[in-house]
Design a protein around this motif. Structure first.
Motif, PDB file in Angstrom:
ATOM      1  N   SER A  40       0.825  -1.196   0.000  1.00 58.68           N
ATOM      2  CA  SER A  40       0.000   0.000   0.000  1.00 58.68           C
ATOM      3  C   SER A  40       0.865   1.254   0.000  1.00 58.68           C
ATOM      4  CB  SER A  40      -1.003  -0.003   1.160  1.00 58.68           C
ATOM      5  OG  SER A  40      -0.377  -0.395   2.324  1.00 58.68           O
ATOM      6  N   GLU A  41       2.131   1.092   0.394  1.00 54.61           N
ATOM      7  CA  GLU A  41       2.984   2.275   0.444  1.00 54.61           C
ATOM      8  C   GLU A  41       4.402   1.920   0.041  1.00 54.61           C
ATOM      9  OE1 GLU A  41       2.828   5.672   3.650  1.00 54.61           O
ATOM     10  OE2 GLU A  41       3.851   3.930   4.470  1.00 54.61           O
ATOM     11  N   LEU A  42       4.947   2.702  -0.869  1.00 55.52           N
ATOM     12  CA  LEU A  42       6.355   2.505  -1.281  1.00 55.52           C
ATOM     13  C   LEU A  42       7.006   3.875  -1.352  1.00 55.52           C
ATOM     14  CD1 LEU A  42       8.755   0.824  -2.339  1.00 55.52           C
ATOM     15  CD2 LEU A  42       7.747   0.977  -4.630  1.00 55.52           C
ATOM     16  N   SER A  87      -0.606   1.772  -3.779  1.00 63.78           N
ATOM     17  CA  SER A  87      -1.572   2.868  -3.772  1.00 63.78           C
ATOM     18  C   SER A  87      -0.915   4.183  -3.367  1.00 63.78           C
ATOM     19  CB  SER A  87      -2.758   2.538  -2.863  1.00 63.78           C
ATOM     20  OG  SER A  87      -2.297   2.016  -1.650  1.00 63.78           O
ATOM     21  N   ASN A  88       0.195   4.107  -2.660  1.00 65.81           N
ATOM     22  CA  ASN A  88       0.830   5.351  -2.213  1.00 65.81           C
ATOM     23  C   ASN A  88       2.327   5.300  -2.527  1.00 65.81           C
ATOM     24  OD1 ASN A  88       1.495   7.700  -0.947  1.00 65.81           O
ATOM     25  ND2 ASN A  88       0.540   7.176   1.027  1.00 65.81           N
ATOM     26  N   LEU A  89       2.652   5.905  -3.665  1.00 61.37           N
ATOM     27  CA  LEU A  89       4.038   5.855  -4.145  1.00 61.37           C
ATOM     28  C   LEU A  89       4.670   7.232  -4.025  1.00 61.37           C
ATOM     29  CD1 LEU A  89       6.304   4.377  -5.822  1.00 61.37           C
ATOM     30  CD2 LEU A  89       5.109   5.188  -7.859  1.00 61.37           C
ATOM     31  N   THR A  90       5.858   7.323  -3.432  1.00 59.87           N
ATOM     32  CA  THR A  90       6.544   8.612  -3.342  1.00 59.87           C
ATOM     33  C   THR A  90       7.832   8.545  -4.145  1.00 59.87           C
ATOM     34  OG1 THR A  90       5.765   8.620  -1.065  1.00 59.87           O
ATOM     35  CG2 THR A  90       7.228  10.405  -1.707  1.00 59.87           C
ATOM     36  N   LEU A  91       7.946   9.453  -5.114  1.00 62.23           N
ATOM     37  CA  LEU A  91       9.126   9.471  -5.991  1.00 62.23           C
ATOM     38  C   LEU A  91       9.864  10.805  -5.920  1.00 62.23           C
ATOM     39  CD1 LEU A  91       7.598   7.671  -9.109  1.00 62.23           C
ATOM     40  CD2 LEU A  91       9.565   6.855  -7.814  1.00 62.23           C
ATOM     41  N   LEU A 125      10.168   5.885  -2.412  1.00 57.13           N
ATOM     42  CA  LEU A 125      11.403   5.862  -3.210  1.00 57.13           C
ATOM     43  C   LEU A 125      12.011   7.263  -3.293  1.00 57.13           C
ATOM     44  CD1 LEU A 125      10.366   3.481  -6.134  1.00 57.13           C
ATOM     45  CD2 LEU A 125      12.340   3.146  -4.643  1.00 57.13           C
ATOM     46  N   ARG A 126      11.661   8.083  -2.316  1.00 55.73           N
ATOM     47  CA  ARG A 126      12.133   9.464  -2.286  1.00 55.73           C
ATOM     48  C   ARG A 126      13.672   9.547  -2.280  1.00 55.73           C
ATOM     49  NH1 ARG A 126       9.215  12.277   2.550  1.00 55.73           N
ATOM     50  NH2 ARG A 126       8.196  10.294   2.229  1.00 55.73           N
ATOM     51  N   CYS A 127      14.197  10.581  -2.900  1.00 59.63           N
ATOM     52  CA  CYS A 127      15.626  10.894  -2.821  1.00 59.63           C
ATOM     53  C   CYS A 127      16.529   9.720  -3.218  1.00 59.63           C
ATOM     54  CB  CYS A 127      15.986  11.386  -1.425  1.00 59.63           C
ATOM     55  SG  CYS A 127      15.118  12.895  -0.970  1.00 59.63           S
TER      56      CYS A 127
END
Ligand SMILES: *[C@@H]1O[C@H](CO)[C@@H](O)[C@H](O)[C@H]1NC(C)=O
Ligand SMILES: *[C@@H]1O[C@H](CO)[C@@H](O)[C@H](O)[C@H]1NC(C)=O
Ligand SMILES: *[C@@H]1O[C@H](CO)[C@@H](O)[C@H](O)[C@H]1NC(C)=O
Ligand SMILES: *[C@@H]1O[C@H](CO)[C@@H](O)[C@H](O)[C@H]1NC(C)=O
Length: 371
Positions: A297-299, A319-323, A301-303
């Motif tokens: 539900s959350e990944l 559902s919740n991806l941070t790039l 991958l910031r920075c």
């Protein structure tokens, strides 16, 4: 210390500073937090009585050997149980000292009567053998135990020996800058209630060390495994260690590790089905590692160093991806020399700094230096 002259000299407060600094302990006005730093070669230990009604107490021993307190160590704490029960103490930090293991045990035995919930031991050298255990665990009912840079003569048996002095029910265990995480698993009791195991800031741990530290079936209730800056090289290696240990957390944090692709031919690993949040931020990734859990539900991958937007088939269903903070999002900004001109770079740099600084900041905050 005589403070009266300070009252007379209110108009010249700087004159009083040196006098105030001589006090090893300081309590805030609400009697909430008490902080002591016994750096004097002949410390006035009795100054710590000021902390008796504080809720949060932090005591730095200035590197002294606390052997001298052994005299009182075999007194039965039952005698002063009422006083211990009346303490408001909930959070205690003991730092910077050499402590005989016998004293640690006596201290935990006394804390059994208190209502302490959170204990932090930091920069301690625990010397000598541990005392014979009591029949039942008689120490405090801690929720959170944090150890940072604590060395034990007991080597890999230290956690077993320490746990004997705690009532069951520990929920969060943080062990940073450990000298040994190769536990003697056969003797380690099961942590039945432990939901968070945080082994961050052990840069030499790696997947190999993790496999030794994660004793099989000793962490049945684990919900979060935090391995920030723990020398981890591949998510796949962590998956294998988790499966071997039989842990099934919901959250796994692998941020601030230098991750690389799984080596060709490495054993395939099926992630625990419970896992729904994976943190791969600040991991120097140039591409998304293969073999991640199929659904999350959350990944985070910031920075990282992703130069291309990952294709959907490379990513788990999330559902919740941070790039944020990857070069493909804003290549020009990212290579700006001046961090003031680049929101992305400064956000990433700032967070990395925040991790490195967190210990120091916590200390400064506790003394009220930083709001
Ligand atoms: C304790 O005092 C010493 C000497 O003044 C200082 O170097 C050290 O940083 C202090 N420790 C803390 C945690 O404030
Ligand atoms: C770790 O603790 C020891 C005291 O046991 C101290 O001398 C040393 O400076 C500490 N190391 C770090 C990195 O703080
Ligand atoms: C992932 O880790 C970073 C750095 O340790 C942290 O700032 C961030 O909040 C974490 N993300 C999630 C989703 O917990
Ligand atoms: C997504 O994750 C971030 C933390 O990385 C959190 O702040 C946010 O609330 C999450 N959003 C949803 C929809 O779950």
């Amino acid at each position: 210390m005589v403070r009266a002259p300070c009252l007379l000299l209110l108009l010249l407060p700087t004159l009083c500073i040196s006098e105030v600094e001589l006090e090893p302990c300081e309590v805030d006005d609400e009697d909430f937090r008490c902080f002591c730093n016994f750096t004097d070669p002949q410390p006035e230990w009795s100054n710590a009585y000021q902390c008796v009604s504080a809720i949060e107490v932090e005591i730095h021993g200035g590197g002294h050997n606390l052997e001298q307190f052994l005299k009182g160590a075999d007194t039965d704490p039952k005698q002063y149980a009422d006083v211990l029960k009346a303490l408001r103490l909930r959070r205690l930090t003991v730092a910077s000292a050499q402590v005989p293991a016998v004293l640690v045990a006596a201290f935990l035995r006394a804390l059994a009567y208190s209502r302490i919930k959170e204990l932090t031991l930091q920069d301690l050298e625990v010397t000598g053998g541990t005392p014979p255990p009591f029949l039942e665990a008689t120490g405090p009912a801690l929720s959170i135990l944090t150890l940072r840079n604590v060395s034990w003569t007991a080597g890999g048996a230290w956690l077993t020996e320490l746990q004997r002095w705690l009532k069951p029910g520990l929920k969060v265990l943080n062990i940073a800058q450990a000298h040994s995480l190769a536990f003697s698993c056969a003797h380690l009791p099961t942590f039945l209630a432990l939901t968070t195991l945080d082994l961050s800031d052990n840069p030499r741990l790696g997947e190999h060390g993790l496999t030794a530290a994660l004793c099989q079936h000793k962490f049945p209730a684990l919900q979060a495994l935090v391995l920030r800056n723990a020398g981890i090289q591949t998510p796949n290696g962590v998956c294998l260690a988790m499966v071997r240990a039989g842990v099934q957390p919901q959250r796994l944090d692998l941020s601030h590790n230098s991750l690389r692709a799984t080596a060709p031919g490495a054993p395939v690993c099926v992630w625990p089905r419970t896992l729904n949040s994976l943190n791969l931020s600040f991991a120097r990734l140039e591409q998304v590692p293969k073999g991640l859990p199929a659904r999350l539900s959350e990944l985070d991958l910031r920075c990282n160093r992703l130069n291309k937007e990952p294709r959907p088939e490379e990513l788990p269903m999330v559902s919740n991806l941070t790039l944020d903070g990857n070069p493909f999002l804003d290549p020009e900004d990212l290579y700006q020399e001046d961090p003031m001109k680049s929101g992305v770079v400064s956000a990433c740099a700032h967070s990395a700094l925040a991790v490195g600084m967190s210990g120091t900041l916590a200390v400064l905050q506790s003394v009220g230096v930083v709001a």
